[in-house]
Structure formats: C-alpha cells, structure tokens
Write an enzyme that holds these catalytic residues in place. Structure first.
Site, PDB file in Angstrom:
ATOM      1  N   SER A 250      78.118  61.607  19.428  1.00  0.00           N
ATOM      2  CA  SER A 250      77.486  60.876  18.323  1.00  0.00           C
ATOM      3  C   SER A 250      78.067  59.476  18.265  1.00  0.00           C
ATOM      4  O   SER A 250      79.262  59.304  18.013  1.00  0.00           O
ATOM      5  CB  SER A 250      77.738  61.594  16.998  1.00  0.00           C
ATOM      6  OG  SER A 250      77.517  60.692  15.937  1.00  0.00           O
TER       7      SER A 250
ATOM      8  N   HIS B  53      73.648  61.489  20.631  1.00  0.00           N
ATOM      9  CA  HIS B  53      73.221  61.895  19.292  1.00  0.00           C
ATOM     10  C   HIS B  53      73.218  60.657  18.397  1.00  0.00           C
ATOM     11  O   HIS B  53      74.223  59.946  18.308  1.00  0.00           O
ATOM     12  CB  HIS B  53      74.203  62.946  18.776  1.00  0.00           C
ATOM     13  CG  HIS B  53      73.875  63.510  17.439  1.00  0.00           C
ATOM     14  ND1 HIS B  53      73.038  64.583  17.261  1.00  0.00           N
ATOM     15  CD2 HIS B  53      74.299  63.161  16.196  1.00  0.00           C
ATOM     16  CE1 HIS B  53      72.954  64.881  15.974  1.00  0.00           C
ATOM     17  NE2 HIS B  53      73.713  64.024  15.298  1.00  0.00           N
TER      18      HIS B  53
ATOM     19  N   ASP C 146      72.609  59.146  14.654  1.00  0.00           N
ATOM     20  CA  ASP C 146      72.571  59.514  13.240  1.00  0.00           C
ATOM     21  C   ASP C 146      71.947  58.416  12.398  1.00  0.00           C
ATOM     22  O   ASP C 146      72.599  57.406  12.120  1.00  0.00           O
ATOM     23  CB  ASP C 146      74.008  59.766  12.749  1.00  0.00           C
ATOM     24  CG  ASP C 146      74.595  61.034  13.339  1.00  0.00           C
ATOM     25  OD1 ASP C 146      74.009  62.104  13.124  1.00  0.00           O
ATOM     26  OD2 ASP C 146      75.634  60.940  14.028  1.00  0.00           O
TER      27      ASP C 146
ATOM     28  N   MET D 204      70.848  57.256   8.841  1.00  0.00           N
ATOM     29  CA  MET D 204      71.135  57.607   7.437  1.00  0.00           C
ATOM     30  C   MET D 204      70.498  56.594   6.508  1.00  0.00           C
ATOM     31  O   MET D 204      70.568  55.385   6.773  1.00  0.00           O
ATOM     32  CB  MET D 204      72.645  57.587   7.191  1.00  0.00           C
ATOM     33  CG  MET D 204      73.424  58.542   8.051  1.00  0.00           C
ATOM     34  SD  MET D 204      75.175  58.392   7.650  1.00  0.00           S
ATOM     35  CE  MET D 204      75.873  59.518   8.843  1.00  0.00           C
TER      36      MET D 204
ATOM     37  N   HIS E  71      68.983  62.318  14.803  1.00  0.00           N
ATOM     38  CA  HIS E  71      69.252  63.157  13.635  1.00  0.00           C
ATOM     39  C   HIS E  71      68.923  62.324  12.405  1.00  0.00           C
ATOM     40  O   HIS E  71      69.683  61.417  12.039  1.00  0.00           O
ATOM     41  CB  HIS E  71      70.728  63.583  13.671  1.00  0.00           C
ATOM     42  CG  HIS E  71      71.163  64.374  12.491  1.00  0.00           C
ATOM     43  ND1 HIS E  71      72.491  64.606  12.211  1.00  0.00           N
ATOM     44  CD2 HIS E  71      70.469  65.015  11.512  1.00  0.00           C
ATOM     45  CE1 HIS E  71      72.588  65.338  11.105  1.00  0.00           C
ATOM     46  NE2 HIS E  71      71.376  65.585  10.669  1.00  0.00           N
TER      47      HIS E  71
ATOM     48  N   MET F 275      68.885  61.699   8.777  1.00  0.00           N
ATOM     49  CA  MET F 275      69.387  62.057   7.446  1.00  0.00           C
ATOM     50  C   MET F 275      68.692  61.125   6.465  1.00  0.00           C
ATOM     51  O   MET F 275      69.287  60.200   5.890  1.00  0.00           O
ATOM     52  CB  MET F 275      70.912  61.919   7.426  1.00  0.00           C
ATOM     53  CG  MET F 275      71.606  63.067   8.130  1.00  0.00           C
ATOM     54  SD  MET F 275      73.289  62.669   8.605  1.00  0.00           S
ATOM     55  CE  MET F 275      72.980  61.882  10.172  1.00  0.00           C
TER      56      MET F 275
ATOM     57  N   MET G 249      74.351  72.418  10.222  1.00  0.00           N
ATOM     58  CA  MET G 249      75.393  71.430   9.884  1.00  0.00           C
ATOM     59  C   MET G 249      76.694  72.160   9.545  1.00  0.00           C
ATOM     60  O   MET G 249      76.704  73.094   8.747  1.00  0.00           O
ATOM     61  CB  MET G 249      74.977  70.582   8.683  1.00  0.00           C
ATOM     62  CG  MET G 249      73.889  69.551   8.950  1.00  0.00           C
ATOM     63  SD  MET G 249      74.246  68.347  10.261  1.00  0.00           S
ATOM     64  CE  MET G 249      75.733  67.547   9.655  1.00  0.00           C
TER      65      MET G 249
ATOM     66  N   ASP H  52      76.893  70.332  14.309  1.00  0.00           N
ATOM     67  CA  ASP H  52      77.214  68.925  14.097  1.00  0.00           C
ATOM     68  C   ASP H  52      78.179  68.786  12.926  1.00  0.00           C
ATOM     69  O   ASP H  52      77.861  69.177  11.795  1.00  0.00           O
ATOM     70  CB  ASP H  52      75.898  68.172  13.816  1.00  0.00           C
ATOM     71  CG  ASP H  52      76.094  66.679  13.632  1.00  0.00           C
ATOM     72  OD1 ASP H  52      77.205  66.172  13.874  1.00  0.00           O
ATOM     73  OD2 ASP H  52      75.104  66.019  13.250  1.00  0.00           O
TER      74      ASP H  52
END
Ligand code: DX5
Ligand code: ZN
Length: 221
Positions: free
Chosen positions: A7, A32, A34, A36, A65, A67, A136, A175
């Site tokens: 990540s 990966h 992320d 957000m 991913h 979020m 998660m 994760d």
C-alpha cells in the site's frame, strides 16, 4: 497463489515512482491504492490525478481501495485512471448491488470491503458479483495501526462461506496491521491477498517485499 499488495499510503510521496519500482522490482505484481474522502473515513489521501500519474510508471496490477461514501459516483473515472480492481465498502454504498454491477460493467474486477464491526453475512447476497472480499483488520482511515485480533475469525468465516457456495477462487484480502510477524497466521486463516503499508515502506521496501514473498513461498509449500 498468494498475492502481495504493498500500500503506497506508507510510501514517500516525493519519490513515488522509485518506491513503486522498489517493490515491483523485488517481485510484487500488484499495488494497493487507498483513496480516502475525509467523510467515510476521517482522513483524505489522494485521488484521480495521482492514480493517472503512477499508472504511467508501472504495469503492476492496480487494486483501488475506495474508502469513499457512495463510490458509485467515481467508479467510471477510477477505472479510466487505470484501476484493474475497484473495491468498495459495503457500509458506504446505498445500492451495493448496483455499485458492484457498474464496476464489472467497466471491465474492472470488483471487490467488496467490510469494516471490523460489520459481519461477514453482510456481503453474502453479493458474493456472486465480486472477485474479492476485503476483510478489514483495522478500522480504515490510517496506516500504521495494530491488527484487531477478532478479525482473523472473520477471515476464516469468509473462506468457509465462499467454499460452501462453491466460490473457491474468491480472493480474500486482508488490510491493516499486517507485519512479517503476523502474516503466517493471516494466511492460515485463509487470506490470499495481503495488503501491507508500513511493514513494507518503513525501511528498505525492496528487502521487506522479498521477506514477505519468501514467507508466502514457505506457506504454499
Ligand atoms: C487503512 C488502509 C490500508 C493501509 C494499511 O485504512 O486501507 O491499506 O495503508 O497500512 P498498514 O499496513 O500500515 O496498516
Ligand atoms: Zn487499503
């Protein structure tokens, strides 16, 4: 096959190209990412411009991913930035079914994520629409947290549930808080896609990647 997904949240953003080359050069085939939004999770990370830039510097598999609250709004754009898999949170989608169908329609693989306090049963109705379930192991939003032990039981439950439904090729991803010290336990619980941020990028990213991949080879044999 067990997959490592470093990540980049824990990477040095001023040297992102180099950091990605360090992990892919050491054998990681996937990255990966992320995203957000500061609403579904407290923090804000990065979005489309960064994905587009780094897409140019690697052929690695991009697992995004999200979020993000109501990620359906961004699915097509994220796919156009080069995502190979788009993973959304069950808790963040008013219409989870439609969101997952849209992801598949773009040609990307689809993933569904659940927070630690969300039961595995929440994703049972949509398992036929996804390629990956992300369990998660921390409350999402920040890197560098400790794995919450009860989540490993959820990994076991997810693997059992998928087996019982004949979905033996389902990717089960973990994760949050993964370390060289606890990853064997995580693999034993049935996960086969391992995300790790700080345990890879704090220190020598290439060397840490090789150490994870060595453990994967040992567990597979
Ligand atoms: C957390 C993110 C993770 C994070 C993991 O909300 O989804 O992908 O980067 O970082 P570590 O491995 O440091 O827990
Ligand atoms: Zn993540």
């Amino acid at each position: 096959m067990i997959i490592l997904e470093p990540s980049i949240l824990a990477a040095d953003f001023s040297r992102l190209g180099e950091e990605i080359r360090a992990v892919t050069g050491a054998g990681a085939d996937a990255v990966h990412l992320d995203v957000m939004d500061g609403y579904f999770v407290p923090s804000i990370s990065f979005g489309m411009p960064l994905l587009t830039s780094i897409r140019r510097c690697t052929d690695a598999f991009f697992d995004v991913h999200m979020m993000v609250q109501e990620p359906i709004r961004y699915v097509e754009e994220i796919r156009n930035c080069g995502a190979d898999l788009i993973c959304v949170h069950a808790e963040a989608c008013r219409h989870l079914d439609s969101t997952l169908r849209l992801i598949r329609k773009t040609g990307a693989m689809a993933g569904v994520a659940i927070n630690p306090a969300t039961p595995v049963e929440a994703v049972k109705p949509v398992l036929s629409l996804v390629d990956q379930v992300l369990v998660m192991t921390v409350n999402p939003g920040f890197g560098g947290q400790e794995l919450i032990p009860y989540t490993l039981e959820k990994v076991r439950q997810t693997r059992q549930l998928c087996r019982s439904l004949g979905l033996s090729s389902m990717r089960i991803q973990v994760d949050g808080g993964v370390t060289l010290a606890n990853v064997r336990q995580i693999l034993e619980a049935g996960a086969d896609v391992i995300v790790t941020g700080s345990s890879v990028f704090r220190g020598d990213a290439g060397e840490n990647t090789r150490k994870f991949l060595q453990i994967f080879r040992e567990s597979a044999s």
